[in-house]
Design a protein around this motif. Structure first.
Motif, PDB file in Angstrom:
ATOM      1  N   GLY A  96       3.954  62.122 -39.230  1.00  0.00           N
ATOM      2  CA  GLY A  96       4.962  61.100 -39.019  1.00  0.00           C
ATOM      3  C   GLY A  96       4.847  60.359 -37.703  1.00  0.00           C
ATOM      4  O   GLY A  96       5.718  59.567 -37.355  1.00  0.00           O
ATOM      5  N   TYR A 138       9.047  63.732 -49.308  1.00  0.00           N
ATOM      6  CA  TYR A 138       9.082  62.517 -48.496  1.00  0.00           C
ATOM      7  C   TYR A 138       9.930  61.482 -49.227  1.00  0.00           C
ATOM      8  O   TYR A 138       9.801  61.317 -50.442  1.00  0.00           O
ATOM      9  N   TYR A 182       0.505  55.695 -37.487  1.00  0.00           N
ATOM     10  CA  TYR A 182       0.700  54.773 -38.607  1.00  0.00           C
ATOM     11  C   TYR A 182      -0.308  53.635 -38.494  1.00  0.00           C
ATOM     12  O   TYR A 182      -0.925  53.403 -37.451  1.00  0.00           O
ATOM     13  N   TYR A 191      10.534  58.892 -39.452  1.00  0.00           N
ATOM     14  CA  TYR A 191       9.794  57.743 -38.925  1.00  0.00           C
ATOM     15  C   TYR A 191      10.681  56.508 -39.057  1.00  0.00           C
ATOM     16  O   TYR A 191      11.130  56.166 -40.153  1.00  0.00           O
ATOM     17  N   TRP A 236      10.575  65.611 -39.976  1.00  0.00           N
ATOM     18  CA  TRP A 236      10.453  64.470 -39.064  1.00  0.00           C
ATOM     19  C   TRP A 236      11.022  63.221 -39.722  1.00  0.00           C
ATOM     20  O   TRP A 236      11.226  63.170 -40.930  1.00  0.00           O
ATOM     21  N   SER A 279      10.616  63.182 -43.815  1.00  0.00           N
ATOM     22  CA  SER A 279       9.846  64.300 -44.361  1.00  0.00           C
ATOM     23  C   SER A 279      10.708  65.541 -44.253  1.00  0.00           C
ATOM     24  O   SER A 279      11.230  65.854 -43.179  1.00  0.00           O
TER      25      SER A 279
END
Length: 480
Positions: free
Chosen positions: A360, A302, A363, A324, A322, A313
């Motif tokens: 991801g 990460y 949150y 974010y 993924w 990631s």
């Protein structure tokens, strides 16, 4: 190992068979060329014998004119045979042919270059099970997967790092020893130091470095590694003597650094590099954008990119799992993981601390400027704190009994294996519930420790018994 050896032998046998087949084909080709050459030379020999015989006859019976005419015809035949002979020479058919085998260089150096069958490597990963069924009494330690929704932060304490040469302090890296000591990287251009303090915030020592240090990683109880950005190198330091053990040169400016248990993982512009603490075995992973901090967990990498305002990631081969997208002007910097794979990100410019789920997608904002957070930069997760989200359990009569504690909640549960809760015991005291077991009659014993400083630890349910040291696991001996 037997499978690998068998595979190698099968592959070598195939290569040998292919080479022998090529050798056989080449041998047949050369033999065919030789037979053709012998046939042509034999034909020329017959022509020579015929001319020699005709010459004898002419000498005995022919006139001078007939002899002259015969010589003209013989010259034509000889010139024709000469042309055939010249063509054989130009086509290199008369050349001798030697067949040589040039072995592959890797095979010739196999005995000297291949010095080991393989490297033994032990990798561990956290269990993802929520509970374990156990037929006899006794407790099992079971990690409980933590999700974004139930993560809460409680402020324990705050403290100020002491001034260095300059009173302006710029902390850009942090690490923690197993005994709770904390090491900070002070990136201020005059200070150029590592600061070591205990978990209560008491100053222990400074370690002066010869350049600005960006980040720091704890290797073991005596050793840390720190990145020196401008000098493009990693410094390995003995914290007891404050002496530099060695430098590891980098190919570019190095920023964030972590220790994965085996390797140092270092952020460079557009790449992340892996190196062991002795400086060997470099490997490189390309990143989508520039990054200054990264984290590794369960064969996944990460990292944050402040340029693209994103968190990535990836697999350890660089394949992106993924991405974010942070909010505009978040400026994500430091990043770390908990044992459940949740990702904590410090957003420097927006004064926020965010936690992302391991997919991801989910949150949660944990801290903001309203909570007193200002320009967060360095972030560290203490893996030893995972005990705050753990459970001890046992199985009795197809029921599951377990303890748990998170923040200020300390409970004991009885449930079925489908999760349906029969009852819970809410411990009102300020204690930590730990081990749990039962007796044959069904009575349940729970071990816990008092949270007050210097308190005596004890376990209770049917009775209370005080101990000098903290109990953790409990088991009931049916034979006693």
């Amino acid at each position: 190992m037997q499978n690998v050896r068998k595979t190698i032998i099968i592959h070598l046998d195939k290569l040998e068979k292919d080479l022998l087949a090529k050798l056989d084909n080449e041998e047949r080709k050369q033999c065919k060329n030789i037979d053709s050459l012998i046939e042509k030379i034999s034909e020329m020999g017959k022509h020579v014998d015929q001319i020699e015989n005709d010459l004898k006859q002419i000498k005995q019976h022919a006139s001078d004119f007939q002899t002259f005419f015969g010589l003209h015809e013989w010259n034509k035949k000889i010139e024709k045979d000469e042309k055939v002979l010249m063509s054989l020479q130009s086509d290199k058919i008369l050349d001798s042919a030697d067949i040589h085998i040039e072995y592959s260089p890797i095979l010739m150096k196999f005995e000297t270059d291949v010095k080991e069958f393989g490297k033994l490597e032990v990798k561990s990963s956290s269990s993802q099970k929520n509970f374990l069924k156990k037929e006899k009494q006794g407790q099992i330690f079971v990690p409980i997967s933590n999700t974004v929704d139930n993560i809460k932060m409680t402020s324990i304490r705050s403290f100020k790092t002491p001034d260095g040469i300059s009173s302006n302090i710029f902390i850009t890296g942090i690490g923690m020893f197993d005994d709770g000591k904390i090491v900070f990287a002070d990136n201020q251009h005059l200070n150029k130091r590592l600061v070591i303090m205990n978990r209560e915030g008491n100053f222990i020592k400074n370690i002066q470095l010869d350049d600005r240090c960006f980040d720091v990683a704890v290797i073991d109880k005596d050793t840390v590694a720190s990145t020196l950005v401008e000098k493009k190198k990693i410094v390995i330091v003995d914290v007891n003597s404050s002496r530099v053990q060695r430098y590891i040169l980098s190919s570019a400016e190095c920023y964030g650094i972590i220790f994965s248990g085996e390797q140092l993982v270092v952020n460079l512009p557009k790449t992340i590099q892996f190196v062991d603490p002795s400086g060997n075995s470099w490997s490189t992973l390309s990143t989508v954008n520039n990054s200054m901090y990264c984290s590794v967990l369960d064969e996944k990498l990460y990292y944050t990119s402040h340029n693209s305002e994103a968190v990535y990631s990836t697999k350890l081969n660089g394949e992106v799992l993924w991405k974010y997208d942070c909010q505009k002007y978040d400026y994500p910097t430091s990043i770390t993981n908990d044992a459940s794979g949740n990702i904590f990100v410090a957003c420097t410019e927006s004064d926020r601390l965010v936690v992302l789920g391991n997919d991801g997608k989910t949150y949660k904002i944990l801290r903001t400027k309203e909570n007193g957070l200002q320009k967060p930069r360095a972030l560290h997760y203490d893996p030893l704190s995972t005990a705050d989200h753990s459970s001890y359990c046992f199985n009795f009569n197809d029921n599951l009994y377990y303890t748990t504690r998170s923040s200020d909640v300390h409970l004991a549960f009885a449930s079925e294996f489908n999760g349906e809760v029969h009852w819970k015991f809410d411990n009102k005291k300020s204690v930590h519930l730990i081990g749990i077991t039962n007796v044959a009659s069904g009575g349940i014993f729970v071990a816990y420790k008092d949270r007050q400083p210097d308190a005596t630890y004890y376990y209770t349910t049917i009775l209370e018994q005080y101990f000098t040291y903290q109990p953790a696991f409990i088991d009931f001996d049916e034979l006693q």
